[in-house]
Motif scaffolding. Sequence first.
Motif, PDB file in Angstrom:
ATOM      1  N   SER A 111      -9.879  -5.890   9.691  1.00 34.65           N
ATOM      2  CA  SER A 111      -9.175  -4.687   9.237  1.00 34.65           C
ATOM      3  C   SER A 111      -8.133  -4.303  10.271  1.00 34.65           C
ATOM      4  N   SER A 112      -7.221  -3.417   9.878  1.00 31.81           N
ATOM      5  CA  SER A 112      -6.175  -2.974  10.792  1.00 31.81           C
ATOM      6  C   SER A 112      -5.566  -1.683  10.283  1.00 31.81           C
ATOM      7  N   GLN A 113      -5.204  -0.801  11.203  1.00 34.89           N
ATOM      8  CA  GLN A 113      -4.506   0.428  10.846  1.00 34.89           C
ATOM      9  C   GLN A 113      -3.072   0.104  10.434  1.00 34.89           C
ATOM     10  N   PHE A 114      -2.519   0.884   9.516  1.00 30.48           N
ATOM     11  CA  PHE A 114      -1.122   0.719   9.137  1.00 30.48           C
ATOM     12  C   PHE A 114      -0.223   1.065  10.317  1.00 30.48           C
ATOM     13  N   LEU A 115       0.892   0.357  10.451  1.00 30.90           N
ATOM     14  CA  LEU A 115       1.752   0.501  11.627  1.00 30.90           C
ATOM     15  C   LEU A 115       2.498   1.830  11.668  1.00 30.90           C
ATOM     16  N   TRP A 116       3.042   2.278  10.532  1.00 31.62           N
ATOM     17  CA  TRP A 116       3.709   3.578  10.536  1.00 31.62           C
ATOM     18  C   TRP A 116       2.699   4.691  10.774  1.00 31.62           C
ATOM     19  N   ASN A 117       1.518   4.550  10.208  1.00 33.80           N
ATOM     20  CA  ASN A 117       0.464   5.539  10.393  1.00 33.80           C
ATOM     21  C   ASN A 117       0.134   5.709  11.868  1.00 33.80           C
ATOM     22  N   ALA A 118       0.018   4.588  12.583  1.00 40.16           N
ATOM     23  CA  ALA A 118      -0.267   4.648  14.018  1.00 40.16           C
ATOM     24  C   ALA A 118       0.920   5.195  14.795  1.00 40.16           C
ATOM     25  N   LEU A 119       2.140   4.792  14.416  1.00 34.80           N
ATOM     26  CA  LEU A 119       3.340   5.240  15.114  1.00 34.80           C
ATOM     27  C   LEU A 119       3.496   6.749  15.045  1.00 34.80           C
ATOM     28  N   TYR A 120       3.096   7.348  13.926  1.00 38.26           N
ATOM     29  CA  TYR A 120       3.209   8.793  13.765  1.00 38.26           C
ATOM     30  C   TYR A 120       1.983   9.531  14.285  1.00 38.26           C
TER      31      TYR A 120
ATOM     32  N   ASP B 214       8.019   9.757 -22.672  1.00 37.62           N
ATOM     33  CA  ASP B 214       9.177  10.149 -21.858  1.00 37.62           C
ATOM     34  C   ASP B 214       8.735  10.619 -20.484  1.00 37.62           C
ATOM     35  N   GLU B 215       7.621  11.349 -20.456  1.00 36.26           N
ATOM     36  CA  GLU B 215       7.150  11.860 -19.169  1.00 36.26           C
ATOM     37  C   GLU B 215       6.734  10.717 -18.257  1.00 36.26           C
ATOM     38  N   GLU B 216       6.067   9.686 -18.801  1.00 33.71           N
ATOM     39  CA  GLU B 216       5.636   8.557 -17.990  1.00 33.71           C
ATOM     40  C   GLU B 216       6.823   7.764 -17.492  1.00 33.71           C
ATOM     41  N   GLU B 217       7.822   7.561 -18.368  1.00 38.64           N
ATOM     42  CA  GLU B 217       8.987   6.789 -17.965  1.00 38.64           C
ATOM     43  C   GLU B 217       9.720   7.469 -16.824  1.00 38.64           C
ATOM     44  N   GLU B 218       9.766   8.810 -16.869  1.00 42.58           N
ATOM     45  CA  GLU B 218      10.450   9.535 -15.802  1.00 42.58           C
ATOM     46  C   GLU B 218       9.721   9.391 -14.481  1.00 42.58           C
ATOM     47  N   GLY B 219       8.382   9.278 -14.551  1.00 45.97           N
ATOM     48  CA  GLY B 219       7.619   9.242 -13.315  1.00 45.97           C
ATOM     49  C   GLY B 219       7.282   7.874 -12.797  1.00 45.97           C
ATOM     50  N   GLU B 220       7.385   6.831 -13.647  1.00 42.12           N
ATOM     51  CA  GLU B 220       6.910   5.501 -13.256  1.00 42.12           C
ATOM     52  C   GLU B 220       7.581   4.988 -12.000  1.00 42.12           C
ATOM     53  N   GLY B 221       8.902   5.008 -11.968  1.00 44.90           N
ATOM     54  CA  GLY B 221       9.600   4.424 -10.832  1.00 44.90           C
ATOM     55  C   GLY B 221       9.358   5.162  -9.550  1.00 44.90           C
ATOM     56  N   GLU B 222       9.017   6.448  -9.653  1.00 44.93           N
ATOM     57  CA  GLU B 222       8.859   7.264  -8.454  1.00 44.93           C
ATOM     58  C   GLU B 222       7.449   7.234  -7.912  1.00 44.93           C
ATOM     59  N   THR B 223       6.468   7.007  -8.779  1.00 45.92           N
ATOM     60  CA  THR B 223       5.096   7.220  -8.327  1.00 45.92           C
ATOM     61  C   THR B 223       4.239   5.981  -8.245  1.00 45.92           C
ATOM     62  N   ASP B 224       4.610   4.897  -8.923  1.00 42.75           N
ATOM     63  CA  ASP B 224       3.693   3.753  -8.975  1.00 42.75           C
ATOM     64  C   ASP B 224       3.276   3.275  -7.606  1.00 42.75           C
ATOM     65  N   ASP B 225       4.242   3.003  -6.718  1.00 39.78           N
ATOM     66  CA  ASP B 225       3.914   2.477  -5.396  1.00 39.78           C
ATOM     67  C   ASP B 225       3.182   3.513  -4.567  1.00 39.78           C
ATOM     68  N   ALA B 226       3.624   4.774  -4.669  1.00 43.55           N
ATOM     69  CA  ALA B 226       3.027   5.821  -3.849  1.00 43.55           C
ATOM     70  C   ALA B 226       1.590   6.079  -4.239  1.00 43.55           C
TER      71      ALA B 226
ATOM     72  N   HIS C  80       8.756  -2.439   5.504  1.00 47.41           N
ATOM     73  CA  HIS C  80       7.702  -1.839   4.681  1.00 47.41           C
ATOM     74  C   HIS C  80       7.506  -0.386   5.098  1.00 47.41           C
ATOM     75  N   TYR C  81       8.253   0.489   4.450  1.00 47.38           N
ATOM     76  CA  TYR C  81       8.209   1.909   4.791  1.00 47.38           C
ATOM     77  C   TYR C  81       7.041   2.610   4.103  1.00 47.38           C
ATOM     78  N   PRO C  82       6.638   3.788   4.614  1.00 52.29           N
ATOM     79  CA  PRO C  82       5.580   4.556   3.951  1.00 52.29           C
ATOM     80  C   PRO C  82       6.003   4.936   2.527  1.00 52.29           C
ATOM     81  N   PRO C  83       5.077   5.084   1.582  1.00 50.88           N
ATOM     82  CA  PRO C  83       3.629   4.928   1.773  1.00 50.88           C
ATOM     83  C   PRO C  83       3.246   3.458   1.928  1.00 50.88           C
ATOM     84  N   GLU C  84       2.434   3.186   2.944  1.00 50.26           N
ATOM     85  CA  GLU C  84       2.079   1.812   3.288  1.00 50.26           C
ATOM     86  C   GLU C  84       0.938   1.297   2.410  1.00 50.26           C
ATOM     87  N   THR C  85       0.971   0.008   2.151  1.00 52.97           N
ATOM     88  CA  THR C  85      -0.089  -0.632   1.367  1.00 52.97           C
ATOM     89  C   THR C  85      -0.733  -1.795   2.099  1.00 52.97           C
TER      90      THR C  85
END
Length: 413
Positions: free
Chosen positions: A55-64, A392-404, A158-163
């Motif tokens: 296992s390993s901590q995320f790098l941005w998480n540790a940096l902040y 329509d509501e899902e389409e508006e949110g898909e691109g913004e929220t899926d990765d996050a 690979h910027y936050p939110p990290e995966t």
Amino acid sequence: MPLSTRAFQTRVTHVMCGCVPQGGKRRISLIGKGLFATRNIRKGETVFVERPVVSSQFLWNALYNYRACDHCLRALETAEENAQRLLGKSSLVLPHPEQCSIRKDLHQQCPRCQVTYCSAECRQAALEQYHQVLCLGPSRDDPTHPLNKLQEAWRNMHYPPETSSIMLMARMVATIKQAKDKEWWIKAFSQFCNKTANEEEEIVHKLLGDKFKGQLELLRLLFTEALYDEYLSRWFTPEGFRSLFALVGTNGQGIGTSSLSQWVHACDALDLPMLQREELDAFIDQLYKDIEKESGEFLNCEGSGLYVLQSCCNHSCIPNAETSFPENNFLLHLTALEDIEAGEEICISYLDCCQRERSRHSRNKILRENYLFTCSCPKCLAQADDADVTSDEEEEGEGETDDAELEDEMTDV
């Protein structure tokens, strides 16, 4: 090394392709792996507790400055320090400080590179498994050191939110380089799902983002400069490097730890007079509202790990089990969400609560992009005749929220 499965043998078994649960209750895993109950399991019961292979901590998480044990990811701040940092208010005082479980007197550092561990046991475990190879010594802050160059390149891709984290792959390499029985570890890592070349490309590009396709070769060269080993030469080829990405992309389990969350759970268990209980609950509710305004969704020390048993759990949009990290470290608890009968498949969800409430089309879009499969759980089969469109509501949110959203539920503490 993973916890022994001996303690779990009366509860679960994992099977390979072609096997399905008796009675046909959840015929989900027709290919790959699956985890099945060997006896009846009650709702709320802990199915198993598992230690990650690595296992390993995320790098941005540790940096902040999300301070976590460099081995087990246990949060190192006291609950009060944690709340002060997230709130940006150093004068904050938490009531019931005795409910904080952090023991700073047990913390230790590597004498060469000063990374911090929650205990002597974690420092020794890291040293014996991978840290001899990865210890930066006096070069910890040297930007020209190969490992620092690798980490900086990863953060820029690979910027936050990290995966995930490139250091999860680095620890896999370091583990084998240090091991006396290298073949044992290679077999341990080979237990995790492998993908074809085309699927590896999909996972790699999803993990890094399409605009970073051209930088994968740079990352591979830096990975090679920092960690190359003749015994693992295949992992450093373009194809082998993509396979590492595919492995962590499809099997990596998010880990979240928080001393503040631990303090809240301990406070919830206090036997207090009604007025004091109401005052404490109101304080905690307001604290989280204020923290959300200041720090948003980034509350936990976060990382990822590879778990042998957990990785056998297939997805369902109506899961009967869920993962959590109640011990404030990398020990994964799998808990039954409902009664599970002997022979029934144990399924978790790769989606968060909000994503599971979306249409079948939207759910499968996320699953195909991130895990390369189309779900055939009972919920998806029941909705098979639904139109393959999103609202329509899902389409508006898909691109913004899926990765996050992808890791939100997986890192619940």
